[in-house]
Design an enzyme around this catalytic site. Structure first.
Site, PDB file in Angstrom:
ATOM      1  N   PRO A   1      61.488  19.076  41.242  1.00  0.00           N
ATOM      2  CA  PRO A   1      62.598  19.400  42.156  1.00  0.00           C
ATOM      3  C   PRO A   1      62.342  18.806  43.546  1.00  0.00           C
ATOM      4  CG  PRO A   1      61.165  21.298  41.893  1.00  0.00           C
ATOM      5  CD  PRO A   1      60.643  20.251  40.962  1.00  0.00           C
TER       6      PRO A   1
ATOM      7  N   ASP B   1      58.406  17.041  47.186  1.00  0.00           N
ATOM      8  CA  ASP B   1      58.364  18.045  46.118  1.00  0.00           C
ATOM      9  C   ASP B   1      58.630  19.414  46.744  1.00  0.00           C
ATOM     10  OD1 ASP B   1      57.718  19.834  44.124  1.00  0.00           O
ATOM     11  OD2 ASP B   1      55.879  18.809  43.520  1.00  0.00           O
ATOM     12  N   HIS B   2      59.786  20.007  46.419  1.00  0.00           N
ATOM     13  CA  HIS B   2      60.193  21.263  47.060  1.00  0.00           C
ATOM     14  C   HIS B   2      59.388  22.465  46.563  1.00  0.00           C
ATOM     15  CE1 HIS B   2      62.509  23.624  49.689  1.00  0.00           C
ATOM     16  NE2 HIS B   2      63.672  23.005  49.563  1.00  0.00           N
ATOM     17  N   ARG B   3      58.580  22.286  45.526  1.00  0.00           N
ATOM     18  CA  ARG B   3      57.725  23.384  45.083  1.00  0.00           C
ATOM     19  C   ARG B   3      56.603  23.644  46.083  1.00  0.00           C
ATOM     20  NH1 ARG B   3      55.991  21.069  39.351  1.00  0.00           N
ATOM     21  NH2 ARG B   3      55.596  19.323  40.767  1.00  0.00           N
TER      22      ARG B   3
END
Length: 462
Positions: free
Chosen positions: A264, A434-436
């Site tokens: 994501p 990376d939005h994590r």
């Protein structure tokens, strides 16, 4: 450093894979002790490599090999590498010809310790090839239909030379317009020794690549090949309607891009004024400093203050704060893309960094990068500014936390805080993350720091 070929013993009275003939166990054991026929396996040249392509054999069947001597050039997913023999002996049988593809760990040749065992090894090779599927070679569909019975690795006779030129240029993007000669590392070395101009040599290797035997033939054959080589600039680089298989590198890029879709990601853009950086570059350019090195250095110094942007998530359950700041920079090379890595970019001075970058680019274009020189990046830069591109988005490479797309620095009319209008050079940067692991506020803070460094670049030349 060249890689070492893996080998294993083969009993001299058994098949390639497992002993299968009946007979006295004592006799079999006694022969096994004396047996000196070994399988040479396709080595794993990188952690992501699943198969390799034989670019060129540096030795022929029957040639004597010394321990540590280069035997074959293998194309992995990122580079061409010379592979060394781990044992002394004779190259008895080549099981995968030039241009052939073999899975990692599969046999590509047989090594005999003495000349007496060469014939036996060849017999084993033939029996193995008749009982197991042949290695599939990468060939365009058009060629398969035109000449299904002609081996791709076979040297073309004198008549079809012109045809070989057309096909080679049609299926190999690297040869488009004749801008670059596509040759194996050993062929280039041999050409220098024999004083052969590679521009006049017609490649018989996979997808038109020049291999050692082409250079040797050119050294003996003189001007005859010059006339068919002339149509090259006239012939189109690409034949429309042809189906061209991925090269090993293109296949690796494709897999990585598909893998990145599972992450994501989000994007944040920023405008940075580059007048001061441009002035610094003009001042120190004569000392060998490149703009790429300056951007990598500025990025590394900004990452020091924002370690989370230099982090990565690999298992989906945790993330790692990387201990080093290694800036990978995307480089377009013939038939693919690779990311040479400037390691510890925050600690290395700008002059050393620029020299290292030039060295890496030269090795990348010669497909000679070692795995640690392209797979250890912790943050990636992709710069299309030299092509006049003002902004774009980059795809996040698997295993990293962020990649920054850099556009061209262009004169822009801007308004100052006091309401005056002036002209400044500005560039657009877009970061994909990376939005994590990385959030919007993290990227915003990082980009603010990067802008301060670029707009006041005194720390770049420490």
């Amino acid at each position: 450093m060249a890689n070492v070929l893996q080998t294993s013993f083969l009993p001299s009275t058994s098949s390639l894979r497992r002993p299968s003939i009946s007979g006295s166990k004592g006799k079999s054991q006694s022969l096994q002790v004396k047996a000196k026929i070994r399988e040479i396996f396709m080595p794993a040249l990188s952690s992501t490599m699943t198969e390799g392509k034989i670019v060129s054999w540096m030795k022929s069947e029957g040639d004597k090999l010394s321990k540590g001597e280069s035997v074959v050039v293998v194309e992995s997913d990122k580079a061409d590498m010379d592979v060394e023999s781990f044992h002394e002996g004779f190259l008895a049988a080549i099981m995968v010809e030039e241009g052939g593809v073999a899975p990692v760990g599969s046999a590509i040749a047989l090594l005999a310790e003495t000349e007496d065992e060469i014939s036996e090894a060849k017999a084993k090779s033939q029996s193995s090839s008749s009982s197991t599927p042949q290695v599939v070679e990468e060939k365009p569909k058009q060629i398969e239909e035109a000449a299904p019975d002609v081996p791709a690795a076979a040297a073309a006779p004198s008549v079809p030379v012109a045809k070989a030129v057309t096909l080679g240029s049609a299926v190999h993007p690297a040869s488009e317009g004749g801008k670059r000669i596509v040759a194996s590392p050993y062929a280039k070395k041999l050409a220098k020794e024999l004083k052969v101009d590679l521009g006049t040599v017609v490649g018989s290797g996979p997808l038109g690549r020049i291999v050692a035997k082409d250079v040797e033939a050119a050294a003996v054959a003189v001007p005859v090949a010059a006339s068919p080589a002339k149509p090259d600039p006239v012939a189109p680089g690409i034949e429309l309607g042809t189906v061209v298989p991925f090269t090993t590198m293109q296949g690796a890029v494709s897999r990585n891009m598909v893998e990145s879709l599972s992450v994501p990601t989000f994007r944040v853009g920023y405008t940075i004024t580059t007048n001061a950086l441009d002035a610094l570059y003009k001042k120190i350019k004569s000392k060998g400093v490149t703009m790429t090195a300056l951007l990598a250095k500025a990025t590394a110094l900004a990452l020091v203050q924002h370690p989370v942007v230099n982090s990565c998530c690999r298992d989906g359950n945790s993330f790692t704060y990387n201990s080093s700041i290694n800036i990978a920079v995307a480089v377009a090379i013939d038939g693919g893309l690779i990311t040479p890595v400037l390691q510890d970019a925050d600690k290395v001075d700008i002059y050393t960094l620029s020299r290292k970058w030039k060295e890496l680019v030269d090795k990348a274009r010669a497909k000679q990068l070692q795995p640690h020189e392209y797979n250890t990046g912790t943050f990636t830069l992709s710069n299309l500014g030299m092509f006049g591109v003002d902004r774009f988005d980059a795809i996040l490479p698997p295993g990293t936390g962020a990649i920054m797309a850099v556009g061209a620095s262009q004169p822009t009319v801007v308004a100052s805080k006091d309401g005056r209008i002036g002209m400044k050079n500005q560039m657009q940067v877009n970061v994909t993350a990376d939005h994590r692991v990385i959030y919007g506020a993290d990227l915003a803070a990082f980009l603010q720091t990067l802008a301060k460094i670029v707009e006041d670049p005194k720390d770049l030349t420490f």
